[in-house]
Design a protein around this motif. Structure first.
Motif, PDB file in Angstrom:
ATOM      1  N   ALA A   1      21.660 -14.084   7.818  1.00 30.21           N
ATOM      2  CA  ALA A   1      21.867 -13.079   6.781  1.00 30.21           C
ATOM      3  C   ALA A   1      21.159 -11.760   7.068  1.00 30.21           C
ATOM      4  CB  ALA A   1      21.398 -13.635   5.436  1.00 30.21           C
TER       5      ALA A   1
ATOM      6  N   ARG B   1      25.847 -13.011  -1.578  1.00 27.60           N
ATOM      7  CA  ARG B   1      24.665 -13.865  -1.396  1.00 27.60           C
ATOM      8  C   ARG B   1      23.630 -13.598  -2.478  1.00 27.60           C
ATOM      9  NH1 ARG B   1      22.782 -16.353   3.267  1.00 27.60           N
ATOM     10  NH2 ARG B   1      20.841 -16.484   2.084  1.00 27.60           N
TER      11      ARG B   1
ATOM     12  N   SER C   1      16.567 -18.884  -1.107  1.00 28.80           N
ATOM     13  CA  SER C   1      17.637 -18.107  -0.496  1.00 28.80           C
ATOM     14  C   SER C   1      18.159 -18.864   0.703  1.00 28.80           C
ATOM     15  CB  SER C   1      17.101 -16.729  -0.053  1.00 28.80           C
ATOM     16  OG  SER C   1      18.123 -15.965   0.554  1.00 28.80           O
TER      17      SER C   1
END
Length: 309
Positions: A248, A290, A308
Motif C-alpha cells: 500500500a 483502503r 491496517s
C-alpha cells in the motif's frame, strides 16, 4: 408454568423458541422453597425467517422496528429479552427486578449487539415508566392490549449509546459523561461517503465539524479533542498507517500528496509523483478505499481491533 399462568398463545411461543434456542432460557425459583416463579429468555437474532416472524409477535415487532429505524450491519445482531412470571409476582416485584437486571447484563456482555428489546408482560405503567427512564429505554409497544396479551417493549440502540456511555448515564454512576451525545449509526455506504468527503476537506476544521463522522464511535473514542480535530487526526493517521504495508506504499504516496501536502489539482499531484495521470488516479482511488475500509473496521469492532491491511 405458562399453561397455568398465561394464555395458550404464550405457551406456544415459548415452546417454539425453546426448540430453537433452548440455551436462551433461565428459570427463576424462590430461595426458600425452590418453587418456580418465572423464567426469562434472551434471544439472539441475526436473521429471521417467515416462520419465526409469524410465531412471535413481539419478535416481529422488534425486527420491524430495527429494520425500519437503523438496520443491522454486517456481523451485528438483535437481542430480544422476554420475561414471564406467575400471577402473584407480576408487575413491580422482586423477581421482575432480578430478571430485568440479568437481561441488562446480557445486553452489556453481548458482542456486536445492535438493538436490545426487553418485553415486560402484564406491566405496571408506573413501574415501566420508572424503569424506562432509569435505563434510558423507550417503550415502543402499543398499549393497552387486552388481558393476557398486555406487554411493554423497552428498546435501546447500543450503537448510538454504547455500553460505556450508557453506564455513565445511570443514576449514581458518579460520571460526568451523563450528557454525552448520542452517536450516529451510519451504514457502510454512508460511512464511506462521509470519509471521502472529509478527506477532501482535511484542512478545513470548520467543514469537518459538520461531518456526520464527528458523531461516530471511531471519533468518539479519541477523548480529549474536539470532534473536528479528532476526525482530522484520525484521517491523517489512517493515511500514514498505509506505509506499514508494502503493498500500500504507492497508495499512501498518492493520498499524502493529494490530501496532506496540498496539491492544487490532481494533475499537479500526478506530476509531483512522476506518474501518468491514469496510474495516479488508480492509486488514489485504491488508497481512499483502503482508508474507508480500515476506518469502517474500527467503527464496527472498536479501536482495539483496528489494523491496517
Amino acid at each position: 408454568m405458562l399453561q397455568v399462568a398465561e394464555s395458550a398463545g404464550a405457551a406456544d411461543c415459548v415452546a417454539f423458541w425453546a426448540g430453537r434456542q433452548v440455551e436462551a432460557f433461565r428459570l427463576y425459583r424462590r430461595v426458600e422453597t425452590g418453587e418456580p416463579v418465572g423464567f426469562a429468555a434472551w434471544l439472539r437474532l441475526a436473521e429471521l425467517d417467515e416462520e419465526e416472524l409469524r410465531a412471535d409477535p413481539v419478535v416481529a415487532m422488534a425486527w420491524g422496528h430495527a429494520r425500519g429505524t437503523a438496520p443491522l450491519r454486517a456481523g451485528e445482531h438483535v437481542g430480544v429479552g422476554r420475561m414471564w412470571v406467575v400471577p402473584s409476582c407480576r408487575g413491580s416485584s422482586p423477581v421482575m427486578e432480578v430478571m430485568l437486571g440479568r437481561l441488562i447484563g446480557d445486553c452489556l456482555r453481548s458482542e456486536r449487539l445492535a438493538w436490545s428489546f426487553i418485553e415486560v408482560r402484564h406491566p405496571d405503567d408506573v413501574w415501566v415508566e420508572l424503569v424506562g427512564r432509569r435505563l434510558g429505554m423507550r417503550d415502543i409497544s402499543e398499549r393497552p392490549r387486552p388481558g393476557d396479551d398486555a406487554c411493554a417493549v423497552l428498546v435501546h440502540d447500543w450503537r448510538a449509546v454504547p455500553a460505556r456511555a450508557w453506564l455513565s448515564r445511570q443514576p449514581g454512576s458518579g460520571s460526568a459523561g451523563g450528557a454525552s451525545a448520542t452517536l450516529a449509526v451510519l451504514s457502510q455506504a454512508e460511512f464511506a461517503d462521509a470519509v471521502r468527503k472529509a478527506l477532501r476537506q482535511l484542512p478545513r476544521l470548520d467543514v469537518l465539524a459538520a461531518s456526520p463522522l464527528t458523531r461516530t464511535r471511531v471519533v468518539a473514542e479519541r477523548a480529549g479533542q474536539s470532534p473536528a480535530t479528532a476526525l482530522g487526526d484520525l484521517l491523517r493517521q489512517a493515511i500514514d498507517d498505509l506505509r506499514a504495508d508494502p503493498r500500500a506504499v504507492k497508495f499512501h504516496r498518492a493520498l499524502s500528496v493529494t490530501f496532506l501536502r496540498g496539491a492544487p489539482t490532481q494533475e499537479v499531484a500526478a506530476e509531483r509523483l512522476g506518474l501518468p495521470f491514469t496510474t495516479y488516479r488508480r492509486h488514489l482511488a485504491a488508497g481512499v478505499e483502503r482508508v474507508c475500509a480500515d476506518l469502517w473496521h474500527r467503527e464496527v469492532y472498536g479501536a482495539s481491533a483496528y489494523r491496517s491491511g
